[in-house]
Design an enzyme around this catalytic site. Structure first.
Site, mmCIF file in Angstrom:
data_model
loop_
_atom_site.group_PDB
_atom_site.id
_atom_site.type_symbol
_atom_site.label_atom_id
_atom_site.label_comp_id
_atom_site.label_asym_id
_atom_site.label_seq_id
_atom_site.Cartn_x
_atom_site.Cartn_y
_atom_site.Cartn_z
ATOM 1 N N ALA A 508 0.841 -1.204 0.000
ATOM 2 C CA ALA A 508 0.000 0.000 0.000
ATOM 3 C C ALA A 508 0.872 1.249 0.000
ATOM 4 O O ALA A 508 0.674 2.165 -0.811
ATOM 5 C CB ALA A 508 -0.933 -0.007 1.204
ATOM 6 N N ASN A 647 -7.597 4.143 3.641
ATOM 7 C CA ASN A 647 -9.018 3.801 3.580
ATOM 8 C C ASN A 647 -9.389 2.990 4.818
ATOM 9 O O ASN A 647 -9.071 1.807 4.920
ATOM 10 C CB ASN A 647 -9.291 2.989 2.311
ATOM 11 C CG ASN A 647 -10.767 2.667 2.137
ATOM 12 O OD1 ASN A 647 -11.506 2.511 3.111
ATOM 13 N ND2 ASN A 647 -11.200 2.564 0.898
ATOM 14 N N THR A 650 -11.227 -0.547 4.063
ATOM 15 C CA THR A 650 -10.417 -1.696 3.631
ATOM 16 C C THR A 650 -9.394 -2.050 4.708
ATOM 17 O O THR A 650 -9.073 -3.224 4.906
ATOM 18 C CB THR A 650 -9.727 -1.421 2.278
ATOM 19 O OG1 THR A 650 -8.997 -0.198 2.360
ATOM 20 C CG2 THR A 650 -10.734 -1.336 1.154
ATOM 21 N N GLU A 721 -0.625 -7.228 7.643
ATOM 22 C CA GLU A 721 -0.263 -8.419 8.393
ATOM 23 C C GLU A 721 -0.388 -8.285 9.906
ATOM 24 O O GLU A 721 -0.558 -9.275 10.607
ATOM 25 C CB GLU A 721 1.171 -8.814 8.015
ATOM 26 C CG GLU A 721 1.182 -9.282 6.575
ATOM 27 C CD GLU A 721 2.551 -9.464 5.981
ATOM 28 O OE1 GLU A 721 3.203 -8.447 5.735
ATOM 29 O OE2 GLU A 721 2.955 -10.597 5.768
HETATM 30 MO MO1 MOS Z 1 2.391 -11.802 2.637
HETATM 31 S S1 MOS Z 1 3.092 -13.429 3.653
HETATM 32 O O1 MOS Z 1 3.640 -10.810 3.034
HETATM 33 O O2 MOS Z 1 2.382 -12.257 1.064
#
Ligand code: MOS
Length: 754
Positions: A508, A647, A650, A721
């Site tokens: 992003a 956003n 999302t 993540e």
């Molecule tokens: Mo994700 S494991 O960084 O594609």
């Protein structure tokens, strides 16, 4: 002109711009792309895990009606090289030779007029092996263990952790384990190849179309300019589609031999061995503190499984060494070679397995000290990276703990295990920290602005469900002063300027910065034309003071003219701008690297001026049935501070999805291995357990506002993540609070609680 909220785009919670196309079936996933008269491929996989192929018997397979070709190492082995290794060491081979590295290795490709004929023939291929007993996992006979060489990842030795541990008043010394996991994206691993005049087009779901192009060029010994990789929409990836897999080159070879498009849709079970996975890990943690709770020693040693030739590892000690102020830190990572396919990255690859032991050990330490676990984190919070001594660009860990704790109602917790109950259900409340490095990719983008006020943004970004289409459009709309609907986004195509790998929460910020740069070029050219013109409202002004906003070129004093008029000074047609963005911490040839298919990501763990991380806090309530051991996560509240959010809608979905995956990781997921055959046995989504709606009750993700002017110009840290990090530990800690049982091996199962 009054401000109108519908123009406000960066930071607006707009729905996905490709959402309608997806839910109406208009969106083309790779295997949906129309190609003329395709033949269908089906893979033949090894049923031995170690050894060599002695011979094939292809007679029965060739006799199946509709079979067109059968590829094995004997007829095509020389036509393609393996993909480059995705870590140190070597990669396993497939059809290059007779060598077998793991169960489920690609050893043949059958091509036929129909999928069904190809499948029938593939199962009719006879194979004789010279097989040896494989080493499946930790503790199997024949595994090779070695200390990881410093390379991509660092180990840390600050002070004297062993001496400080030995001398400390309060100590925790514990071992932990995490299981094998597979990504299981809903979209299967597919590849469609077509050749035209010596040029190859590949339709394949990918997190890095330029990377796949570059890899294929090397593997097939071709000029990369003759290869195009297209992945317009990707139905989930989580890391599994980031690294080139061996299958693609073989499908290209099959299509070239046949002079006809060939389409492969591998089965879900095949996906377990033809792509990567999250390897099982083990950990030994030692934590020591004074009676005031201040950490005196942290020692974290990890063990990770990999394939026989590869040194791939994730080394999450790079995060655990940075979590808390501590004068004595020692980390070490060992890799364990087995007869398995090479693992790879899977959502928060280092931090999911490595933060689990640290954050459970912190809970154990809090209990040993008689301290509240949140207060233990507060006592050890720091604005200085303890592993390197340099500053964090920003770190809002305790703001996350405080906001999530307040929302969760943590103050009402009674600390003793088994002290909270609802009838037959034992209640447990647990918490843990989350962290993920603020990585950012290099990238390039092209913007076309037409006289009709419509813009097209071209960037080979990837939308793997993460909202890339939408945030690219938002960035361009804001910077060009257009409405969101006036921006068309083209991505997922290696003919477009490269955006790098959609992974590591780096995408992003990487793509938004590249798009913002190209838009700035458009603005500057329009502004310069307006200020150097002899006529018009901006003649003689400083072009830097003019902005594009709400369909106008605007000065600081409110003077404005329609965009159309301002653009006409530059061109009678469309204005095109191309720009590259090389984030701090990367060398100047980084975009060139992307064009040739190499990664170019500035890592928050590797900058030499600052350490850049996003932080969060996870709180969960579990209910464990006192008689049956059934465990439910009844509430989860996470709070995350990750810099600027483009956003919130999302972003919220990403964070909530991560937390749900954390529930899955703690309570459900594990790939089971038959150690005799080194074979995955639950290679399907009936037996590989993932949560259903009934497993997920209340999940709340709080975005904690955070400004960080140092991390990058837009102040973005990435949120792909961090939502999953810490959930394993928070749930294990909650289960301990509910039951008094400390579970240090995942997943947590009923039998652990009876
Ligand atoms: Mo994700 S494991 O960084 O594609």
């Amino acid at each position: 002109m009054p401000d109108d909220a519908s123009w406000t785009t960066i930071g607006a919670a707009v729905p996905r711009i490709e959402g309608r196309a997806k839910v109406t079936g208009q969106a083309l996933y790779a295997s949906d792309e129309p190609v003329a008269n395709p033949a269908f491929a089906f893979l033949v996989l090894s049923t031995a895990a170690r050894g060599r192929i002695r011979s094939f018997d292809l007679r029965a397979a060739q006799a199946v009606a509709g079979v067109l070709d059968i590829l094995t190492y004997e007829n095509v082995g020389h036509e393609a090289d393996p993909p480059a290794p995705h870590g140190a060491g070597e990669e396993t081979t497939t059809m290059q030779t007779s060598r077998i590295w793991h169960d489920g290795q690609i050893i043949g490709v059958v091509v036929a007029e129909t999928y069904e004929a190809a499948r029938e023939a593939a199962y009719a291929v006879g194979v004789e092996y010279d097989a040896e007993a494989p080493s499946a996992t930790f503790d199997s006979p024949g595994v090779q263990e070695e200390v990881r060489e410093p390379g991509e990842h660092k180990d840390f030795a600050v002070g004297d952790a062993d001496a400080a541990f030995d001398a400390a008043a309060v100590r925790i010394d514990a071992r932990f384990g995490t299981p094998t996991q597979h990504h299981n994206p809903i979209e299967l691993f597919t590849t469609t190849c077509t050749w035209h005049d010596g040029s190859l087009t590949v339709y394949e779901p990918s997190q890095f179309v330029h990377g796949l192009r570059g890899s294929l060029a090397k593997q097939l010994r071709m000029d990369p300019k003759r290869i195009r990789v297209v992945a317009r929409h990707v139905g989930g990836a989580f890391g599994s589609k980031g690294i080139p897999s061996a299958r693609t080159a073989w499908i290209a070879v099959a299509a070239r031999r046949l002079n006809r498009p060939v389409k492969l849709v591998a089965t879900r079970g095949q996906g377990y061995t033809i792509a990567t996975y999250r390897a099982e890990t083990r950990h030994h943690i030692r934590l020591a503190a004074g009676r005031d709770g201040r950490l005196l020693a942290l020692r974290h040693e990890g063990w990770e499984v990999t394939s026989r030739p590869s040194d791939y590892n994730v080394s999450g000690t790079e995060t655990t060494a940075r979590m808390y102020a501590c004068p004595n830190i020692l980390t070490r990572v060992n890799i364990v070679h087995t007869d398995r396919n090479t693992p790879g990255f899977m959502r928060a690859p280092p931090d999911v397995p490595y933060m689990f032991p640290l954050e459970v050990a912190m809970d154990e330490l809090a209990e040993a000290l008689g301290m509240d676990p949140v207060e233990l984190r507060r006592v050890n919070d720091t604005q200085t990276d303890p592993a390197t001594g340099q500053a964090f660009s920003s770190r809002s860990l305790m703001r996350c703990f405080d906001q999530a704790a307040a929302r969760f109602g943590w103050a009402d917790r009674t600390p003793q295990p088994r002290s909270m109950r609802d009838g037959d259900w034992l209640l447990g409340w647990g918490c843990a920290a989350a962290a993920y490095p603020a990585n950012i990719g290099a990238g390039a983008a092209r913007v076309l602005l037409g006289p009709d006020g419509q813009a097209t943004v071209q960037i080979a970004a990837h939308d793997i469900g993460n909202g890339s289409h939408t945030i690219i459009a938002q960035t361009a709309a804001e910077r060009l002063g257009l409405r969101l609907e006036a921006v068309t986004v083209q991505l997922g195509d290696s003919d477009l300027p490269p955006a790098g790998l959609a992974a590591g929460s780096s995408h992003a910020s990487g793509i938004c910065h590249a798009v913002a740069h190209a838009c700035e070029d458009v603005r500057a050219r329009i502004a310069v034309a307006a200020t150097t013109s002899n006529a018009g409202p901006f003649a003689g002004r400083d072009p830097a003071t003019l902005i594009l906003a709400q369909g106008r070129l605007r000065g600081e004093d409110g003077t404005a003219e329609p965009l159309h008029d301002a653009l006409a000074r530059v061109t009678g047609g469309a204005l095109e701008a191309y720009a590259e963005n090389i984030p701090k911490g990367l060398p100047p040839d980084s975009v060139g690297k992307l064009y040739s298919g190499q990664m170019a990501i500035s890592r928050g763990t590797q900058r030499e001026d600052l350490t850049t991380y996003a932080f969060g806090a996870q709180f969960v309530e579990v209910r464990v049935h006192a008689r049956t051991g059934e465990t439910r996560v009844s509430r989860a509240v996470g709070a995350f501070a990750a810099g600027r959010i483009i956003n919130p809608r999302t972003a919220h979905s990403q964070l909530m999805g991560g937390m749900i995956w954390g529930i899955s990781s703690a309570l459900h997921e594990a790939t089971e291995i038959d150690t005799r055959a080194a074979r995955y046995v639950n290679d399907n989504i009936a037996e590989y357990l993932i949560p259903v709606n009934a497993d997920v009750r209340e999940v709340e993700a709080i975005i904690v506002p955070e400004q960080d002017a140092e991390v990058n110009p837009l102040g973005m840290k990435g949120i792909g993540e961090i939502g999953v990090v810490g959930m394993n530990a928070a749930i294990s800690n909650a289960v301990y609070h509910a039951t008094g049982r400390r579970i240090r091996d995942l997943p947590i199962r009923i039998e652990d609680l009876l």
